[in-house]
Structure formats: structure tokens, C-alpha cells
Design a protein around this motif. Structure first.
Motif, mmCIF file in Angstrom:
data_model
loop_
_atom_site.group_PDB
_atom_site.id
_atom_site.type_symbol
_atom_site.label_atom_id
_atom_site.label_comp_id
_atom_site.label_asym_id
_atom_site.label_seq_id
_atom_site.Cartn_x
_atom_site.Cartn_y
_atom_site.Cartn_z
ATOM 1 N N ALA A 429 0.847 -1.199 0.000
ATOM 2 C CA ALA A 429 0.000 0.000 0.000
ATOM 3 C C ALA A 429 0.880 1.247 0.000
ATOM 4 O O ALA A 429 0.586 2.225 -0.691
ATOM 5 N N GLN A 430 1.966 1.214 0.739
ATOM 6 C CA GLN A 430 2.834 2.400 0.768
ATOM 7 C C GLN A 430 3.460 2.662 -0.591
ATOM 8 O O GLN A 430 3.606 3.805 -1.015
ATOM 9 N N ARG A 431 3.806 1.563 -1.306
ATOM 10 C CA ARG A 431 4.451 1.823 -2.604
ATOM 11 C C ARG A 431 3.456 1.831 -3.760
ATOM 12 O O ARG A 431 3.830 1.849 -4.929
ATOM 13 N N GLY A 432 2.160 1.759 -3.405
ATOM 14 C CA GLY A 432 1.129 1.959 -4.428
ATOM 15 C C GLY A 432 0.876 0.755 -5.309
ATOM 16 O O GLY A 432 0.426 0.896 -6.446
ATOM 17 N N ASP A 433 1.127 -0.446 -4.800
ATOM 18 C CA ASP A 433 0.880 -1.652 -5.574
ATOM 19 C C ASP A 433 -0.391 -2.329 -5.047
ATOM 20 O O ASP A 433 -0.402 -2.891 -3.954
ATOM 21 N N SER A 434 -1.456 -2.276 -5.836
ATOM 22 C CA SER A 434 -2.732 -2.793 -5.330
ATOM 23 C C SER A 434 -3.049 -4.206 -5.828
ATOM 24 O O SER A 434 -4.176 -4.673 -5.712
ATOM 25 N N THR A 435 -2.057 -4.911 -6.348
ATOM 26 C CA THR A 435 -2.289 -6.258 -6.893
ATOM 27 C C THR A 435 -2.994 -7.163 -5.894
ATOM 28 O O THR A 435 -3.931 -7.880 -6.244
ATOM 29 N N TYR A 436 -2.539 -7.153 -4.660
ATOM 30 C CA TYR A 436 -3.077 -8.096 -3.670
ATOM 31 C C TYR A 436 -4.119 -7.449 -2.747
ATOM 32 O O TYR A 436 -4.235 -7.811 -1.576
ATOM 33 N N PHE A 437 -4.833 -6.488 -3.301
ATOM 34 C CA PHE A 437 -5.987 -5.897 -2.621
ATOM 35 C C PHE A 437 -7.195 -6.127 -3.526
ATOM 36 O O PHE A 437 -7.040 -6.277 -4.739
ATOM 37 N N THR A 438 -8.395 -6.108 -2.922
ATOM 38 C CA THR A 438 -9.557 -6.456 -3.744
ATOM 39 C C THR A 438 -10.182 -5.210 -4.369
ATOM 40 O O THR A 438 -10.442 -4.227 -3.693
ATOM 41 N N ARG A 439 -10.421 -5.315 -5.662
ATOM 42 C CA ARG A 439 -11.016 -4.210 -6.398
ATOM 43 C C ARG A 439 -12.527 -4.257 -6.200
ATOM 44 O O ARG A 439 -13.086 -5.312 -5.920
ATOM 45 N N TRP A 440 -13.181 -3.136 -6.401
ATOM 46 C CA TRP A 440 -14.619 -3.067 -6.137
ATOM 47 C C TRP A 440 -15.414 -4.124 -6.899
ATOM 48 O O TRP A 440 -16.303 -4.785 -6.349
ATOM 49 N N ASP A 441 -15.106 -4.346 -8.183
ATOM 50 C CA ASP A 441 -15.918 -5.310 -8.927
ATOM 51 C C ASP A 441 -15.762 -6.735 -8.373
ATOM 52 O O ASP A 441 -16.704 -7.529 -8.418
ATOM 53 N N GLU A 442 -14.600 -7.044 -7.811
ATOM 54 C CA GLU A 442 -14.438 -8.361 -7.171
ATOM 55 C C GLU A 442 -15.363 -8.469 -5.959
ATOM 56 O O GLU A 442 -16.030 -9.480 -5.745
ATOM 57 N N VAL A 443 -15.354 -7.406 -5.149
ATOM 58 C CA VAL A 443 -16.172 -7.418 -3.933
ATOM 59 C C VAL A 443 -17.645 -7.577 -4.297
ATOM 60 O O VAL A 443 -18.364 -8.400 -3.721
ATOM 61 N N ALA A 444 -18.075 -6.809 -5.289
ATOM 62 C CA ALA A 444 -19.495 -6.816 -5.656
ATOM 63 C C ALA A 444 -19.915 -8.188 -6.191
ATOM 64 O O ALA A 444 -20.945 -8.738 -5.796
ATOM 65 N N LEU A 445 -19.108 -8.765 -7.081
ATOM 66 C CA LEU A 445 -19.483 -10.070 -7.641
ATOM 67 C C LEU A 445 -19.444 -11.170 -6.585
ATOM 68 O O LEU A 445 -20.260 -12.095 -6.605
ATOM 69 N N ALA A 446 -18.502 -11.062 -5.659
ATOM 70 C CA ALA A 446 -18.430 -12.073 -4.588
ATOM 71 C C ALA A 446 -19.679 -11.991 -3.716
ATOM 72 O O ALA A 446 -20.262 -13.013 -3.340
ATOM 73 N N TRP A 447 -20.128 -10.762 -3.429
ATOM 74 C CA TRP A 447 -21.364 -10.620 -2.637
ATOM 75 C C TRP A 447 -22.563 -11.157 -3.416
ATOM 76 O O TRP A 447 -23.453 -11.791 -2.857
ATOM 77 N N GLN A 448 -22.576 -10.889 -4.702
ATOM 78 C CA GLN A 448 -23.705 -11.366 -5.512
ATOM 79 C C GLN A 448 -23.824 -12.894 -5.405
ATOM 80 O O GLN A 448 -24.909 -13.440 -5.248
ATOM 81 N N TYR A 449 -22.683 -13.581 -5.440
ATOM 82 C CA TYR A 449 -22.699 -15.040 -5.352
ATOM 83 C C TYR A 449 -23.171 -15.505 -3.975
ATOM 84 O O TYR A 449 -24.015 -16.384 -3.838
ATOM 85 N N VAL A 450 -22.622 -14.854 -2.952
ATOM 86 C CA VAL A 450 -22.890 -15.263 -1.570
ATOM 87 C C VAL A 450 -24.311 -14.882 -1.141
ATOM 88 O O VAL A 450 -24.979 -15.630 -0.420
ATOM 89 N N ASP A 451 -24.775 -13.741 -1.600
ATOM 90 C CA ASP A 451 -26.117 -13.270 -1.210
ATOM 91 C C ASP A 451 -27.197 -14.283 -1.579
ATOM 92 O O ASP A 451 -28.156 -14.481 -0.845
ATOM 93 N N ARG A 452 -27.006 -14.889 -2.746
ATOM 94 C CA ARG A 452 -28.022 -15.842 -3.210
ATOM 95 C C ARG A 452 -28.125 -17.007 -2.204
ATOM 96 O O ARG A 452 -29.215 -17.443 -1.850
ATOM 97 N N ILE A 453 -27.001 -17.470 -1.750
ATOM 98 C CA ILE A 453 -26.983 -18.593 -0.796
ATOM 99 C C ILE A 453 -27.607 -18.132 0.527
ATOM 100 O O ILE A 453 -28.476 -18.802 1.095
#
Ligand SMILES: NC(=O)C1=CN([C@@H]2O[C@H](COP(=O)(O)OP(=O)(O)OC[C@H]3O[C@@H](n4cnc5c(N)ncnc54)[C@H](OP(=O)(O)O)[C@@H]3O)[C@@H](O)[C@H]2O)C=CC1
Ligand SMILES: O=C1O[C@H](COP(=O)(O)O)[C@@H](O)[C@H](O)[C@H]1O
Length: 511
Positions: A429-453
């Protein structure tokens, strides 16, 4: 490394004590923070700078990888830690914080770069970001990044609302959503093992892989987090984030370029390809849920979940969750991904097992009795390493086939020097590398999958199976794999009382 003022909101809390302060110290000892940094601890309770620095020292003494063994070096580190009592809801406090920080920018020549780490209860996230802007903390020429802990929402609707609040202040590229599993060495290693080895990459598809199993088992119960957990449950606490993240790492296509956006684009495509559980019957037949009752471990009695602090006595929250997941794309058509997680299981372990299909019919298979499939296992936690299960001829025998393990134990070799997930993530995070952080579309799609269950489960309360604390969870999780002709492979050498195949392989005799 660019100069930075780090703000730890929630500096008197558990996460700061157990993970963040030790991570700062390791990064400092390894020279990764540079010289131009300061850390401001923020929470409501009063603390002087000296008291706060003593807290930091205590936490590092207890939890850090490095010992405090050089007084001069330690002083130079700890004097950069300042504390300010602040209530998230008090805008005046943010004006005071601005004054304090402007002074630190000047003193440590940070260039106005600011990293805000929210180690707080999620309901406070929105207010903090609004007050950072109102309080003038974003009015510098440097960069401003927000690091935010999980859970990111309770479902898709609440996650969207939170995201909108954050986006009024921060751009998506400056929001670093933590999933600490992405900071784990072996989770990061998945893509390297997959894409950097000629003997795995060509086999990584439906033609050669029979199924993939992801297990996150914990021995602990809900500890002091009963209030949070009873609202959340295993599906939201571990399924929506860590488990789907690991599934994405296993299933994604190779990215065109090794940068954060291209890698995350490929992960998102996996989420988009998940077969949604459309009907009630889909959910019932492809998921399992359970809750621990009284039980025991190593002769010690363990209470039921419903007896834990801050848990409702009639709670129907799941402490165990398993699912059969399909990724409907060309690479993975028909290959089940089995995922399971639970509290109060027999061992603490995270492992990913790739089970390969049997070899084509040949002289060995034709005569086989008990030939076992090849496995590739990623050991994520607490042991780190990789092992492969192969079939070989038993030395000195005439055609006796035995399974053997080629075992690379990374943590045995590197031992306590393995960097902690939080160290990597803070550094990134300090050096500005967001590879291993979750992007918004990942979060949203993961919730969409889980919400159904989550929406369907209450319709079948009888499907919540009780399992004794210290056992491997509901029987139904075994049956789900048996329906497909598979079984859960032993993790960490243990499973449902089976003999560890590494220790005592059962030979297949060729006649
Ligand atoms: N602990 C862990 O291992 C993990 C935690 N997380 C997440 O990290 C976050 C923090 O967790 P954790 O450290 O365990 O929580 P704690 O309850 O231990 O700490 C919460 C912190 O928030 C501060 N706080 C509460 N209300 C306010 C307020 N109004 N204004 C300013 N500060 C406030 C508290 O200090 P004070 O009372 O002095 O104000 C305290 O420092 C949560 O989102 C959690 O889900 C995620 C993964 C693991
Ligand atoms: O995020 C969480 O993770 C921990 C397990 O993390 P690990 O690194 O120890 O495997 C889990 O206990 C907790 O419930 C969950 O919120």
C-alpha cells in the motif's frame, strides 16, 4: 520509498496490537519504510505519546518477528509514533489532526503523502472518509490512500452503499481493500507455481484435473467476536472473501501483463463465470452448513456455539460452510471446486488440493487395484509449502505401486523469517501496488454469489446440521463429494480418522 504519514484509526485495538505494529517494525528493520515516515495512532481513549509508544513496544515484544535488540535503532523507530485521542464522529478532532499532521509532514519531509488505515468497526468507515475530507486532511499535494479492513459490507446492498461513501472522497485506485489471505506467501505463490512450471501449466484444465478442494479449518471458536460473528457466520466471514479469492487464484487465466489491473481483470472473469445457484434446490444440493455443539479436543471439553459470549442462545448462524462451485468457462467446464471452512474443527490449516484425473487406461491402470490419483497440494497456513503425491514402484518389490510425497516445506526452511501477510500488504500500500488488494468489482461479484446462498438458507432451517466441536463438521459435506465419486483429501495429515497416506501408504499390487 516515498515519505509517508501513516494514520492508524483504531490504534488501541486488537488488530493494531497483534498485526500492524509488528508489521511496521519488521518493515523498518528491513529498511522498507525509508527514513521519511511517521505513524499517528488514533482512537478515543486518552493516551500520552509515551504511553502509546510503550503500548507499541509491548505489542512488538509479544508479536513481532524481530527482537528489540538495539536501543539506538529502537528509539529512532518508536519516536516516530505519536498518538492523538480522536472520536470519528467529531469533526473538530479532524481539524486538530490536520495541524498535527502538517507538522509531521514538515518534520519528516513526507511530501504530503498520507496513508489512512482503518482498523475500525466497519460501520465507522464511511464517517471517517467524509471527515478526512471535511477536516482538510486531503489538502496536500502528495498521494492519499485508504486501507480498509474487512468486512466490506454485509451484503451487496450494504457494500454498494459503503463504496459510494468512500468514492465521494477517494478514487478507486486509492482504495486498498484488505483481504489478508492475499498477503499470504503461498496464496501469492499459486500463480507462480501455475504459470512458471512447464509440468503444471499445460495440465491446468478440465482435461487433466478432476477437482480442486479448498479447506480453511480452524480449531478456535468465536473467541471475543461472538457479537460480530453471530451476525456474519462462516459464509460471510470467510466464504465471501478468503475462499473465493483463493478460488480465483486457482482458476484465473494468465494475465497479459503482470500489473495490478490485468491480474485483477483475470480474477474478476472467474467470478463472472461462477455458476449462480439459481433455485432453492440448487442452493440446498450444492451447499452445506453446520453449527458446533458441545464437544472436545485433546481431552478438553469445548462449549457449544450457542453458549459462547454475545451469541444468541437460539442462534441459527453457521460456523461451518461447504460448497460445490462450478466455474462455467472453457477451461473448467464440469470440474467441481469444493470449498469448506469451519470453526472448532480438529486442526488449524489452510490447504488447496488439486486432484488430477487418472491416467489413460494402460498396463498399470488395467491391473490396478488401489492406484491413487496424483495430488498437488498448496499448504498455505500454518505450514507453508507444496507437496505432490505421486505413484512409484516400491523399491525392491515386483510391481508394487506406492504413493509417495515430494514435499517442499518452505516454512521449515525459512522458519520465523517468513514475512507476515500484513507486512507485505502494508508495504504494497505504501508503494502503491494494489495487486493483492480487492477491487470493487471483485467485492461486488463475490457478494452477488454469496447473497443468493444467504437468502435461500433461511427457507430450509432443517439443513443446519449440528456437529460436535472438535469434529470435521457435518456428514453431508462428505456426501456431497461422494455423489461425484470423490472424497475430501486429508489436510495436514488428518481427516475423519483416516490414516495419513504419507506415513502409511497403502500399496497397489500389480499381479
Ligand atoms: N482483530 C483481528 O485479528 C482482525 C480484525 N479485522 C477487522 O479490523 C477492524 C478492527 O478490528 P479489531 O482491532 O479487532 O477491533 P477492536 O474492537 O479491538 O478495536 C477497535 C478500535 O476502534 C476504536 N474506536 C471505536 N470507536 C471509535 C470511535 N468512535 N472513534 C475513534 N476510534 C474508535 C477503539 O478504540 P477506543 O475504544 O479507544 O476508541 C479501538 O482502537 C474490524 O473491521 C475487524 O473486522 C479483520 C481481520 C482480523
Ligand atoms: O478474516 C478472518 O480470518 C481469520 C483466520 O485467519 P488466519 O490467517 O488465522 O487463517 C478468522 O479466524 C476470522 O474469523 C476471519 O474474520
Amino acid at each position: 520509498m516515498s515519505g509517508t504519514v501513516f494514520f492508524i484509526f483504531g490504534a488501541t485495538g486488537d488488530l493494531a496490537k497483534r498485526k500492524l505494529f509488528p508489521a511496521f517494525y519488521s518493515l523498518y528493520r528491513e529498511g522498507k519504510l525509508g527514513d521519511n515516515f511517521a505513524v499517528v495512532g488514533l482512537a478515543r481513549r486518552p493516551r500520552t505519546n509515551e504511553q502509546f509508544q510503550a503500548d507499541v513496544k509491548h505489542s512488538i515484544g509479544e508479536f513481532a518477528r524481530y527482537k528489540i535488540d538495539n536501543e539506538e535503532n529502537w528509539t529512532s523507530f518508536v519516536q516516530r509514533f505519536e498518538y492523538m485521542s480522536l472520536d470519528i464522529n467529531n469533526i473538530e478532532n479532524f481539524h486538530q489532526l490536520k495541524k498535527l499532521t502538517d507538522g509531521l509532514d514538515e518534520k519528516y519531509e513526507t511530501g504530503g503523502n498520507r496513508l489512512f488505515y482503518l482498523a475500525l468497526a466497519p460501520e465507522l468507515f464511511g464517517n471517517v472518509s467524509a471527515n478526512l475530507r471535511e477536516g482538510g486532511l486531503m489538502d496536500t499535494t502528495g498521494w492519499h490512500r485508504l486501507v480498509i479492513e474487512k468486512p466490506f459490507g454485509y451484503d451487496l446492498a450494504s457494500a454498494e452503499k459503503l463504496n459510494e461513501q468512500l468514492r465521494q472522497v477517494f478514487e478507486e485506485k486509492d482504495i486498498y481493500r484488505i483481504d489478508h489471505y492475499l498477503g499470504k506467501e503461498m496464496v501469492q505463490n499459486i500463480e507462480f507455481v501455475r504459470f512458471a512450471n512447464a509440468f503444471f501449466e499445460p495440465l491446468w484444465n478440465k482435461t487433466y484435473i478432476a477437482n480442486i478442494q479448498i479447506t480453511l479449518s480452524e480449531t478456535v471458536g468465536v473467541e471475543e467476536r461472538g457479537g460480530y460473528y453471530d451476525q456474519s457466520g462462516a459464509l460471510r466471514d470467510m466464504g465471501q472473501n478468503h475462499m473465493l479469492q483463493m478460488l480465483m487464484m486457482m482458476a484465473m487465466e494468465p494475465p497479459s501483463r503482470l500489473n495490478a489491473e490485468d491480474i485483477r481483470d483475470e480474477k474478476v472473469k472467474v467470478l463472472r463465470s461462477l455458476r449462480l445457484l439459481e433455485t432453492v434446490e440448487d442452493v440446498r444440493s450444492n451447499t452445506v452448513r453446520g453449527q458446533y455443539t458441545t464437544g472436545g479436543s485433546n481431552g478438553k471439553p469445548l462449549p457449544a456455539y450457542r453458549q459462547e459470549d454475545s451469541v444468541q442462545p437460539e442462534s441459527t448462524t453457521e460456523t461451518y460452510f461447504a460448497a460445490r462451485v462450478f466455474v462455467d468457462n472453457f477451461r473448467w467446464a464440469g470440474v467441481p471446486f469444493y470449498i469448506r471452512t469451519g470453526k472448532r474443527l480438529p486442526v488449524k490449516t489452510t490447504e488447496v488440493v488439486v486432484e488430477f484425473k487418472n491416467i489413460p487406461d494402460n498396463v498399470y491402470l488395467a491391473k490396478k487395484h488401489d492406484l491413487q490419483p496424483n495430488l498437488l497440494v498448496f499448504r498455505v497456513n500454518p505450514l507453508e509449502g507444496i507437496y505432490m503425491k505421486m505413484n512409484v514402484k516400491k523399491p525392491g518389490s515386483e510391481g508394487v505401486i506406492i504413493p509417495i510425497a515430494m514435499d517442499f516445506c518452505q516454512s521449515c526452511q525459512i522458519g520465523i523469517n517468513t514475512p507476515e501477510a500484513y507486512e507485505r500488504l502494508l508495504h504494497d500500500a505504501q508503494r502503491g501496488d494494489s495487486t493483492y488488494f480487492t477491487r470493487w468489482d471483485e467485492v461486488a461479484l463475490a457478494w452477488q454469489y454469496v447473497d443468493r446462498i444467504a437468502k435461500v438458507w433461511p427457507l430450509s432451517p432443517e439443513d443446519l446440521s449440528m456437529y460436535p466441536a472438535g469434529s470435521w463438521g457435518p456428514e453431508r459435506a462428505q456426501e456431497m463429494l461422494a455423489e461425484d465419486g470423490f472424497k475430501w483429501w486429508p489436510v495436514n495429515g488428518q481427516n475423519e480418522g483416516e490414516v495419513d497416506w504419507i506415513a502409511e501408504p497403502k500399496p497397489s499390487v500389480l499381479t
